[in-house]
Write an enzyme that holds these catalytic residues in place. Sequence first.
Site, PDB file in Angstrom:
ATOM      1  CB  SER A 149      11.538   2.656  -6.769  1.00 39.90           C
ATOM      2  OG  SER A 149      10.678   3.068  -7.822  1.00 39.90           O
ATOM      3  CB  VAL A 164      10.622  -6.384  -3.470  1.00 39.76           C
ATOM      4  CG1 VAL A 164      10.517  -6.567  -1.963  1.00 39.76           C
ATOM      5  CG2 VAL A 164      11.288  -7.603  -4.091  1.00 39.76           C
ATOM      6  CB  CYS A 165       8.731  -1.312  -3.766  1.00 38.17           C
ATOM      7  SG  CYS A 165      10.476  -1.150  -3.346  1.00 38.17           S
ATOM      8  CG  ASP A 166       3.504  -3.886  -7.261  1.00 35.15           C
ATOM      9  OD1 ASP A 166       2.882  -4.931  -6.936  1.00 35.15           O
ATOM     10  OD2 ASP A 166       3.034  -3.038  -8.036  1.00 35.15           O
ATOM     11  CB  THR A 221       3.137  -0.578  -1.464  1.00 37.02           C
ATOM     12  OG1 THR A 221       4.497  -0.177  -1.250  1.00 37.02           O
ATOM     13  CG2 THR A 221       2.226   0.612  -1.208  1.00 37.02           C
TER      14      THR A 221
END
Length: 194
Positions: free
Chosen positions: A80, A85-87, A90
């Site tokens: 998500s 971590v995804c932030d 990306t």
Amino acid sequence: MKKIAVVLLVVSITNLGCKENAMQERRGVITMKGKPLTLLGKGLKVGDSAPDFEVVANDMSAVKFSSYHGKVCIIASVPSLDTSVCDIETRRFNEEAGKLGGDVVVLTISMDLPFAQKRWCGAAGVKNVQTLSDHRDASFGKAYGVLIKELRLLARAVFVVDKNGTIRYIQIVNELASEPNYEAALKAVKGLEK
């Protein structure tokens, strides 16, 4: 007697179909805080043809992976965008994408809804990565073997696909809360840009 035979035939055909459509399960490939999770779908290998899939763009239009044929693609799957971590991941791929040639596209795929992805991109200033949603059918997650059964989210993974649609690099990140090896993925891309 005919009625029973027909019912048995229908049941047999139905059961046969279920076996053929059964999703392969792979337990322990990834963990979340040390707890093993189950991935659904066949595990892919370097050298395999990249399976086609259909996801949803931020404008709610359907996007088929086959529409990127002729481009080198970095596909980053994340659980998500609204997690730290995804932030970070990306944003890092967005930064790197700005340095890559026009023959390379970076796709980040998650189960987030398309309008949530659009909101996140706007707030984060992400313009070099195309975010795509797999929320509708989990088409990508199943085809690439990264759909997490317990969470119905995508595992953190990076796939590099060459211009001919062949997978040239795969990284399934063992711990869901860890970042991928960016340098290894980018190195795989550099050799394909020519």
